[in-house]
Scaffold this motif. Sequence first.
Motif, PDB file in Angstrom:
ATOM      1  N   GLU A   1      45.466  73.434  45.699  1.00 13.15           N
ATOM      2  CA  GLU A   1      45.813  72.029  45.522  1.00 13.15           C
ATOM      3  C   GLU A   1      44.567  71.153  45.354  1.00 13.15           C
ATOM      4  OE1 GLU A   1      48.603  72.131  44.643  1.00 13.15           O
ATOM      5  OE2 GLU A   1      50.172  72.356  46.155  1.00 13.15           O
ATOM      6  N   SER A   2      43.489  71.522  46.013  1.00 13.09           N
ATOM      7  CA  SER A   2      42.239  70.784  45.812  1.00 13.09           C
ATOM      8  C   SER A   2      41.769  70.916  44.371  1.00 13.09           C
ATOM      9  CB  SER A   2      41.155  71.308  46.761  1.00 13.09           C
ATOM     10  OG  SER A   2      41.494  71.063  48.104  1.00 13.09           O
ATOM     11  N   TRP A   3      41.922  72.114  43.813  1.00 15.72           N
ATOM     12  CA  TRP A   3      41.548  72.347  42.417  1.00 15.72           C
ATOM     13  C   TRP A   3      42.453  71.565  41.477  1.00 15.72           C
ATOM     14  CZ3 TRP A   3      38.148  73.019  39.053  1.00 15.72           C
ATOM     15  CH2 TRP A   3      38.359  73.646  37.814  1.00 15.72           C
ATOM     16  N   HIS A   4      43.762  71.534  41.763  1.00 17.01           N
ATOM     17  CA  HIS A   4      44.678  70.754  40.928  1.00 17.01           C
ATOM     18  C   HIS A   4      44.295  69.277  40.945  1.00 17.01           C
ATOM     19  CE1 HIS A   4      47.948  74.003  41.908  1.00 17.01           C
ATOM     20  NE2 HIS A   4      47.022  74.445  41.082  1.00 17.01           N
ATOM     21  N   ALA A   5      43.983  68.767  42.120  1.00 17.43           N
ATOM     22  CA  ALA A   5      43.577  67.362  42.213  1.00 17.43           C
ATOM     23  C   ALA A   5      42.285  67.113  41.449  1.00 17.43           C
ATOM     24  CB  ALA A   5      43.412  66.969  43.681  1.00 17.43           C
TER      25      ALA A   5
ATOM     26  N   THR B   1      49.464  63.596  40.274  1.00 18.67           N
ATOM     27  CA  THR B   1      49.128  64.933  40.750  1.00 18.67           C
ATOM     28  C   THR B   1      47.997  64.875  41.773  1.00 18.67           C
ATOM     29  OG1 THR B   1      49.817  65.945  38.658  1.00 18.67           O
ATOM     30  CG2 THR B   1      48.314  67.223  40.046  1.00 18.67           C
ATOM     31  N   THR B   2      46.951  64.122  41.464  1.00 15.33           N
ATOM     32  CA  THR B   2      45.815  64.006  42.383  1.00 15.33           C
ATOM     33  C   THR B   2      46.253  63.389  43.708  1.00 15.33           C
ATOM     34  OG1 THR B   2      44.240  63.840  40.564  1.00 15.33           O
ATOM     35  CG2 THR B   2      43.524  62.999  42.686  1.00 15.33           C
ATOM     36  N   GLU B   3      47.043  62.319  43.642  1.00 18.54           N
ATOM     37  CA  GLU B   3      47.484  61.653  44.871  1.00 18.54           C
ATOM     38  C   GLU B   3      48.440  62.534  45.668  1.00 18.54           C
ATOM     39  OE1 GLU B   3      45.920  59.205  45.769  1.00 18.54           O
ATOM     40  OE2 GLU B   3      45.837  57.529  44.370  1.00 18.54           O
ATOM     41  N   LEU B   4      49.355  63.199  44.979  1.00 20.40           N
ATOM     42  CA  LEU B   4      50.310  64.065  45.665  1.00 20.40           C
ATOM     43  C   LEU B   4      49.590  65.171  46.424  1.00 20.40           C
ATOM     44  CD1 LEU B   4      53.325  64.993  46.060  1.00 20.40           C
ATOM     45  CD2 LEU B   4      52.967  66.435  44.042  1.00 20.40           C
ATOM     46  N   GLU B   5      48.641  65.818  45.748  1.00 19.38           N
ATOM     47  CA  GLU B   5      47.950  66.940  46.386  1.00 19.38           C
ATOM     48  C   GLU B   5      47.110  66.478  47.577  1.00 19.38           C
ATOM     49  OE1 GLU B   5      49.544  69.091  45.224  1.00 19.38           O
ATOM     50  OE2 GLU B   5      49.051  69.873  43.260  1.00 19.38           O
ATOM     51  N   THR B   6      46.328  65.418  47.375  1.00 10.46           N
ATOM     52  CA  THR B   6      45.374  65.015  48.412  1.00 10.46           C
ATOM     53  C   THR B   6      46.039  64.293  49.574  1.00 10.46           C
ATOM     54  OG1 THR B   6      44.868  62.978  47.185  1.00 10.46           O
ATOM     55  CG2 THR B   6      43.432  64.873  46.806  1.00 10.46           C
ATOM     56  N   LEU B   7      47.097  63.531  49.310  1.00  8.55           N
ATOM     57  CA  LEU B   7      47.693  62.691  50.351  1.00  8.55           C
ATOM     58  C   LEU B   7      48.916  63.306  51.013  1.00  8.55           C
ATOM     59  CD1 LEU B   7      47.435  59.220  48.562  1.00  8.55           C
ATOM     60  CD2 LEU B   7      45.910  60.161  50.302  1.00  8.55           C
ATOM     61  N   ALA B   8      49.566  64.256  50.351  1.00  5.41           N
ATOM     62  CA  ALA B   8      50.808  64.805  50.896  1.00  5.41           C
ATOM     63  C   ALA B   8      50.749  66.300  51.157  1.00  5.41           C
ATOM     64  CB  ALA B   8      51.977  64.480  49.960  1.00  5.41           C
TER      65      ALA B   8
ATOM     66  N   GLU C   1      39.370  64.910  36.770  1.00  4.11           N
ATOM     67  CA  GLU C   1      38.309  65.070  35.775  1.00  4.11           C
ATOM     68  C   GLU C   1      38.867  65.029  34.356  1.00  4.11           C
ATOM     69  OE1 GLU C   1      36.364  68.670  36.964  1.00  4.11           O
ATOM     70  OE2 GLU C   1      35.186  67.664  38.529  1.00  4.11           O
ATOM     71  N   PHE C   2      40.068  65.564  34.181  1.00  5.74           N
ATOM     72  CA  PHE C   2      40.705  65.532  32.866  1.00  5.74           C
ATOM     73  C   PHE C   2      41.029  64.085  32.474  1.00  5.74           C
ATOM     74  CE2 PHE C   2      44.141  66.714  29.804  1.00  5.74           C
ATOM     75  CZ  PHE C   2      43.429  67.627  29.041  1.00  5.74           C
TER      76      PHE C   2
ATOM     77  N   LEU D   1      48.765  62.518  35.674  1.00  2.00           N
ATOM     78  CA  LEU D   1      47.577  63.190  36.200  1.00  2.00           C
ATOM     79  C   LEU D   1      47.149  62.583  37.532  1.00  2.00           C
ATOM     80  CD1 LEU D   1      45.614  63.530  32.842  1.00  2.00           C
ATOM     81  CD2 LEU D   1      46.591  65.416  34.164  1.00  2.00           C
ATOM     82  N   GLU D   2      47.186  61.257  37.625  1.00  2.00           N
ATOM     83  CA  GLU D   2      46.801  60.611  38.877  1.00  2.00           C
ATOM     84  C   GLU D   2      47.844  60.852  39.961  1.00  2.00           C
ATOM     85  OE1 GLU D   2      43.893  59.086  39.723  1.00  2.00           O
ATOM     86  OE2 GLU D   2      43.206  59.888  37.819  1.00  2.00           O
TER      87      GLU D   2
END
Length: 345
Positions: free
Chosen positions: A129-133, A90-97, A138-139, A87-88
């Motif tokens: 991608e913002s929603w995925h992050a 996913t958050t890092e991939l979306e926001t940073l890449a 939050e999950f 999950l983390e």
Amino acid sequence: MYVQQFEEHLLRGTATERSRGPAYISRFERWDDLASVRRRPRRHFAAAGLELYFPPELYPVVLHPLVAAKGSAVVKGLLLQRLYDYLEFTTELETLAVIPVATKISRGRSGLFLPGRMMSDAYKIVTDESWHAQFSHEFTCEIETETGVPWSLRGTSAPPAFLLRLDEIRGRLPRDLRGVEGLLFGIVSETLISGMLSEIPRDDRLPLSVRNVIRDHAEDEGRHHVYFRSLLAHLWPALGRVEREVVGPLIPEIVYAFLEPDYAQTAHHLRDIGLTGEQIDQVITESWPAGRVRSSVAAAAAQLTRYLREVGALADQGTLAAFEEAGLVGPVYDTPGLISTKVAE
């Protein structure tokens, strides 16, 4: 600094002087009806006591005898940590890449001459991608609250492995080509992640809420896959011969940057369950033997490899040799020293 960020293109040079790609066919006409941020409810974590948190086959360290000997509670705890990692990641991939690349595309700063509709669709990808992050983060927080077990890496300053690998690749590029690795990593990650996500939602050993979160992500990524395949078809013709000769041989490393396991992250978790440094090395080496990693990466990247062949990337001998050396074309090594007849294409 801020003006520089505004002006900076991912691919330097004058976009209008570069070769143009094929016609673009949008897959976002019904985005308002299909995007998970528009139509899916916010998923809330719920789990029965006997369910697994993550498929053990996808985290083979938990199947190793040294780990299994610690007992089922330890194994279940490691699988929970692996879910947190996923999950983390996913958050890092979306926001940073992915979001930075899609943002540049949406604002006409990719360095490519792209159709207007393609730039407009990139805004939708940023929103997705913002929603995925957001829902992944939050999950994670909900799971921590529900289980009382925190993510053991929370608060550490260790970056995800893919960032360290990308920095190393970027450092070997000529200065006037730095930025193209971001475009390529976006193409690699967005064309490969949909395949990675396809199996987990069907695994009924996992909590339904976990499967639903991953299913929501997977449905959006199917559209992103098609988009970034189109982006590759625009990027490769736009590169000059010398640029292709420099960039092409690095693509296998970008594939591995995304797909290869994060060994340092796993070592941290194994240390937490009381394994010694020697035992950790043994578990990781025996759980992910080099030949098996090569064959797994080749299988996961087979469709992308075909896309690269279609746009002519493998016509360059240096690029083809790099793909062969990485095991992405030609025989796939299933185990060290054993050549399979399976072809990774």
